[in-house]
Design a protein around this motif. Structure first.
Motif, PDB file in Angstrom:
ATOM      1  N   LEU A  85       0.846  -1.187   0.000  1.00 25.09           N
ATOM      2  CA  LEU A  85       0.000   0.000   0.000  1.00 25.09           C
ATOM      3  C   LEU A  85       0.883   1.239   0.000  1.00 25.09           C
ATOM      4  CD1 LEU A  85      -2.804  -0.857   2.603  1.00 25.09           C
ATOM      5  CD2 LEU A  85      -3.099  -0.586   0.125  1.00 25.09           C
ATOM      6  N   ASP A  86       0.560   2.170  -0.884  1.00 20.93           N
ATOM      7  CA  ASP A  86       1.263   3.452  -0.903  1.00 20.93           C
ATOM      8  C   ASP A  86       0.498   4.513  -0.130  1.00 20.93           C
ATOM      9  OD1 ASP A  86       3.457   2.825  -2.968  1.00 20.93           O
ATOM     10  OD2 ASP A  86       1.608   2.195  -3.975  1.00 20.93           O
ATOM     11  N   GLY A  87      -0.794   4.268   0.089  1.00 28.71           N
ATOM     12  CA  GLY A  87      -1.609   5.246   0.796  1.00 28.71           C
ATOM     13  C   GLY A  87      -2.776   4.598   1.501  1.00 28.71           C
ATOM     14  N   VAL A  88      -3.189   5.212   2.604  1.00 28.13           N
ATOM     15  CA  VAL A  88      -4.358   4.769   3.369  1.00 28.13           C
ATOM     16  C   VAL A  88      -5.187   6.001   3.700  1.00 28.13           C
ATOM     17  CG1 VAL A  88      -5.168   3.714   5.512  1.00 28.13           C
ATOM     18  CG2 VAL A  88      -3.141   2.801   4.367  1.00 28.13           C
ATOM     19  N   VAL A  89      -6.474   5.932   3.454  1.00 33.07           N
ATOM     20  CA  VAL A  89      -7.371   7.055   3.734  1.00 33.07           C
ATOM     21  C   VAL A  89      -8.315   6.676   4.866  1.00 33.07           C
ATOM     22  CG1 VAL A  89      -9.146   8.593   2.813  1.00 33.07           C
ATOM     23  CG2 VAL A  89      -7.234   7.876   1.355  1.00 33.07           C
TER      24      VAL A  89
END
Length: 255
Positions: A85-89
């Motif tokens: 994962l490069d991002g988590v929102v």
């Protein structure tokens, strides 16, 4: 080259097409990201239906942030679709009606505890659950509503947002050495499902457009979603522990 080309982003909180999280997922896809959504319980079916309106198909994995089993299994569940994962929102918030709409003084502790767990502690829980898939350069972005003042009717959700903001700073401190950024976007009032569930929230909306130097449209989640996507990107490599206001400028104005 698109802003998120080659990245994979986990987005929580997609429930309706009016959800800020929906627009984050849409714009992330438009900017080149592979997106994975989370949902749970009765909301799962709604999320799956709404997800079909995104530009590209997305998987939806089970995540109830109050379930230790779901949190412990998140990396494996997401790992069925991607190895990183490069991002988590983080777009998660909930408070029982008993602690909103003018019930600050008589809100019972069990309901306050629920609000704090789901709306604030869940940021830490989500970060730790996602950590096996995160690496240097990854970004965690959450959504808040300016907790520096006391708002009418917001009550213990306002306290929960203050806790969320503090949690993001401590996460930025502790995850920074691993190269993981943690930031928040403080949005102005958006007519989302979460806002509609707060009795009297329209009182906060009232006059916001008039007070905002840039103006404000309570029906437009796009500016907020764009800020989230920007913070997910590599264009903010040295920014962490920050709260970016997307509210038309109201936070900087005197009443």
């Amino acid at each position: 080259m698109a802003l998120l080309d080659g990245t994979t982003v986990l987005v929580t909180g997609v429930l309706t097409e009016g959800s800020i999280a929906f627009h984050v997922a849409r714009i992330a896809q438009e900017q080149g990201a592979q997106v994975v959504l989370t949902s749970f319980g009765r909301q799962m079916r709604l999320t799956e239906v709404i997800a079909r309106r995104l530009p590209a198909p997305v998987p939806v994995v089970q995540l109830d942030v109050q379930s230790s089993d779901d949190l412990e299994g998140l990396a494996a569940a997401v790992g069925e679709y991607t190895d990183h994962l490069d991002g988590v929102v983080h777009s998660i918030g909930f408070a029982p009606q008993s602690v909103l709409g003018g019930h600050f003084l008589d809100g019972p502790w069990p309901d306050v505890a629920t609000a704090l767990e789901v709306s604030a502690y869940s940021l830490k829980a989500l970060a730790m659950a996602s950590r096996p898939l995160l690496s240097r350069g990854s970004s965690i972005v959450g959504l808040t509503f300016d907790a520096s003042v006391a708002w009418p009717v917001y009550d213990w959700m306002g306290v929960s947002k203050a806790a969320l903001e503090a949690t993001s700073r401590y996460l930025a401190r502790d995850l920074g050495p691993d190269g993981i950024r943690v930031n928040l976007v403080a949005a102005g009032p958006i007519r989302s499902t979460a806002a509609k569930s707060i009795p009297g929230f329209e009182g906060i909306e009232a006059g916001w457009d008039a007070r905002a130097p840039l103006g404000w449209d309570v029906g437009d989640a796009d500016p907020t979603a764009r800020a989230v996507v920007a913070l997910l990107s590599e264009w903010f490599p040295a920014t962490t522990g920050e709260i970016v206001h997307v509210d038309g400028g109201v936070h900087a104005m005197g009443q």
